[in-house]
Design an enzyme around this catalytic site. Structure first.
Site, PDB file in Angstrom:
ATOM      1  N   ASP A  98      11.119  -2.694 130.317  1.00  0.00           N
ATOM      2  CA  ASP A  98       9.680  -2.995 130.246  1.00  0.00           C
ATOM      3  C   ASP A  98       9.154  -3.245 131.657  1.00  0.00           C
ATOM      4  O   ASP A  98       9.921  -3.463 132.594  1.00  0.00           O
ATOM      5  CB  ASP A  98       9.419  -4.214 129.369  1.00  0.00           C
ATOM      6  CG  ASP A  98      10.088  -5.474 129.901  1.00  0.00           C
ATOM      7  OD1 ASP A  98      11.291  -5.413 130.231  1.00  0.00           O
ATOM      8  OD2 ASP A  98       9.412  -6.518 130.020  1.00  0.00           O
ATOM      9  N   GLU A 157      11.748  -8.316 129.256  1.00  0.00           N
ATOM     10  CA  GLU A 157      12.184  -9.302 130.255  1.00  0.00           C
ATOM     11  C   GLU A 157      10.996  -9.911 130.970  1.00  0.00           C
ATOM     12  O   GLU A 157      10.994 -11.096 131.303  1.00  0.00           O
ATOM     13  CB  GLU A 157      13.114  -8.613 131.267  1.00  0.00           C
ATOM     14  CG  GLU A 157      13.850  -9.571 132.197  1.00  0.00           C
ATOM     15  CD  GLU A 157      13.068  -9.953 133.437  1.00  0.00           C
ATOM     16  OE1 GLU A 157      13.499 -10.869 134.146  1.00  0.00           O
ATOM     17  OE2 GLU A 157      12.011  -9.341 133.707  1.00  0.00           O
TER      18      GLU A 157
END
Ligand code: NAG
Ligand code: NAG
Ligand code: ZN
Length: 560
Positions: free
Chosen positions: A175, A242
């Site tokens: 991400d 994250e």
């Protein structure tokens, strides 16, 4: 790396990437007491109390900053030579660049407060990325076992021939932090173009952390092309949130790994984090052996009043890592100012010089951020009527907790300071569920402290163990592999992260957790994670591939 506010403090060089700064100052005129509270909370004049580091190896070693010898594969030496020669070719560079560029072109943004997977449709951007990996890395997907966890979390298992060896675990996240709509047109090349200008690859995620995930996958795809069969099992674990704390990704991946492999089952875990950079004319790599903790404390003031302040706790292991860092600088950085260098060298045997060095170190805000507990006001809200005092004001204080300290110590200190100061304003204080002031004593209002998001400092990975030594030797070899004709030397020292990576969920899986991906921060190899114009130099990306290749081959034949 996560997008949490970094207290707005400068970043210790080499320890972690620059981060967004989101401490916001109140723009409204609130009660005097509330402003006093804020002032106390963010005051830079809070002085750390520093105890002498009992663990400092004073004069115990004839070498100030002992270095592992460069470590290259032997059993697989020929393969390693082939691969480093391949990495040096232009064809390989173009292949790796196109892999990274394609990955950057699939936006996988993480937003605060996303709902669960399956409900919040913003997770759907992950699907195309996962599908893309399957076609971009065909051998990885036919030779490795893929387990999907919570839909988008990816565990790849590359079974080794010797099941008695503890596996090696590589982590990454795919991400990215969102591109702020207002800044979209400030990018030199569009944020999701993955544009390659012949030197740099541009775009959100080109460094953090698609360079990490793609370099690992390219490494393994190529090893498979070369018919390499691992002896030691290699596991990949890729999170997908994250940047917003990792609860949906790493928070599910770690328990799945625990269930499958058991506690303390990995020889070593390597995640994003430190890289190497130039300091005082020397080149240093700082693999992070620990992470600070954090605590978000919600402070609510009802009616007038309030305050609190904070705890610069200190030292020992965190400080020790910082001292080792500067000792390495003194030993190996040619351009370090003579005065400082002499003080550091003398400090090994002379307690007075040691005190002087400590004082110098603690004046440096980057070192302070590294070893002390820090605090920043992240969110402030309150009444805004110009002719009335606010009846309620709110602040969220984000602490970054020193490796030596704890969540409890930090909260306890907050509560104590709050109680003392609140007495002056006749406020009642409720801290973490406990009423601290006598009932009925308060005439002016109430102040409450509530802990929201807490994380203990990470356990420190030992740096006198085979896993760290293997990593350090690998770093030196990978560095030289791409600079065959140069005289430059690299020195390795343990570092501490002031932020957190997905490893926060992985503590039970190994005692040897390192945040290090060989990011080249010399000569602007990479830059601007989380901000406009994030990019990575193609050559720096290739260096990461060489590093992961060397690490897998070294770990394959080492006793760990
Ligand atoms: C800290 O620990 C002590 C002792 O275990 C406990 O009594 C106290 O409530 C804790 N404080 C906080 C803020 O959690
Ligand atoms: C707080 O209360 C005490 C006694 O209740 C009073 O004497 C004192 O003046 C008050 N202080 C303020 C700041 O209002
Ligand atoms: Zn990251």
């Amino acid at each position: 790396m996560d997008a949490k506010c970094n207290s707005g403090l400068p970043v210790p060089s080499g320890v972690q990437a620059p981060r967004v700064r989101c401490a916001r100052w109140p723009t409204f005129v609130a009660s005097v007491a509330f402003l006093a509270l804020l002032h106390l909370l963010v005051s830079p004049s809070i002085r750390p109390i520093y105890r002498s580091p009992a663990l400092l190896p004073l004069g115990s070693s004839s070498s100030l900053c002992p270095q592992e010898n460069p470590l290259a594969p032997e059993k697989n030496g020929e393969l390693w030579n082939d691969l480093t020669a391949l990495h040096a070719t232009n064809d390989f560079l173009m292949r790796a660049v196109s892999q990274l560029s394609a990955a950057v072109q699939i936006p996988t943004e993480s937003f605060d407060e996303m709902g669960p997977v399956g409900e919040d449709e913003r997770w759907l951007t992950r699907g195309p990325f996962v599908d893309h990996l399957a076609t971009a890395f065909p051998l990885v997907h036919t030779s490795l076992e893929l387990q999907k966890v919570n839909t988008y979390g990816l565990i790849y298992i590359w079974e080794g021939s010797d099941a008695s060896l503890k596996p090696l675990l590589h982590m990454s996240h795919y991400d990215v932090v969102p591109v702020a709509p207002l800044s979209a047109d400030q990018w030199t090349h569009p944020a999701y173009s993955g544009y390659f200008d012949g030197k740099n690859i541009w775009g959100r995620g080109s460094w953090d952390d698609k360079a990490g995930i793609i370099s690992k996958l390219v490494t393994i795809e190529v090893l498979l092309e070369k018919k390499f069969v691992p002896t030691r099992t290699v596991v990949l674990s890729f999170g997908f949130d994250e940047e917003t704390g990792g609860a949906q990704g790493a928070g599910h991946l770690a328990p799945a790994l625990l269930e499958r492999f058991g506690p303390d089952s990995f020889a070593m875990i390597v995640d994003e984090g430190g890289g190497f950079l130039e300091q005082f004319g020397g080149i240093f790599a700082f693999p992070s052996v620990g992470e600070k903790g954090s605590a978000d404390v919600n402070i609510k003031v009802q009616t007038l009043g309030g305050h609190s302040s904070v705890p610069p706790e200190h030292t020992s292991i965190g400080m020790l890592a910082a001292l080792i860092m500067v000792q390495c600088l003194a030993a190996h950085a040619p351009d370090m100012p003579g005065l400082l260098k002499r003080a550091i060298l003398r400090a090994r045997t002379n307690p007075v010089a040691l005190k002087a060095v400590e004082a110098i170190l603690l004046k440096d805000p980057t070192i302070r951020a590294l070893v002390g507990t820090t605090q920043a006001v992240d969110v402030v809200s309150g009444g805004v009527k110009s002719n009335a005092l606010p009846e309620q004001a709110l602040a969220v204080v984000n602490h970054r907790i020193a490796t030596k300290s704890s969540v409890n110590a930090t909260l306890t200190r907050d509560a104590e300071l709050t109680r003392d100061l609140a007495a002056r304003f006749n406020l009642s204080v409720t801290a973490f569920g406990e009423l601290l002031t006598p009932a009925g004593a308060a005439s002016f209002g109430s102040l409450s402290l509530r802990a929201m998001d807490t994380l203990e400092p990470a356990p420190i990975s030992p740096w006198d163990a085979p896993a760290y030594r293997l990593l350090a030797g690998t770093i030196r070899t990978a560095f030289h592999a791409t600079r065959k004709d140069e005289e430059k030397e690299i020195f390795v020292a343990p570092g501490i992260m002031t932020g957190n990576t997905d490893t926060r969920f992985y503590w039970d899986l190994s005692q040897h957790i390192f945040r290090y991906d060989h990011s080249n921060m010399v000569d602007e190899g990479i830059g601007a994670a989380h901000t406009v114009d994030e990019h990575i130099r193609a050559a720096a990306f290739i260096e990461m591939i060489t590093f992961f290749t060397t690490l897998i081959l070294n770990a394959d034949e080492a006793a760990l």
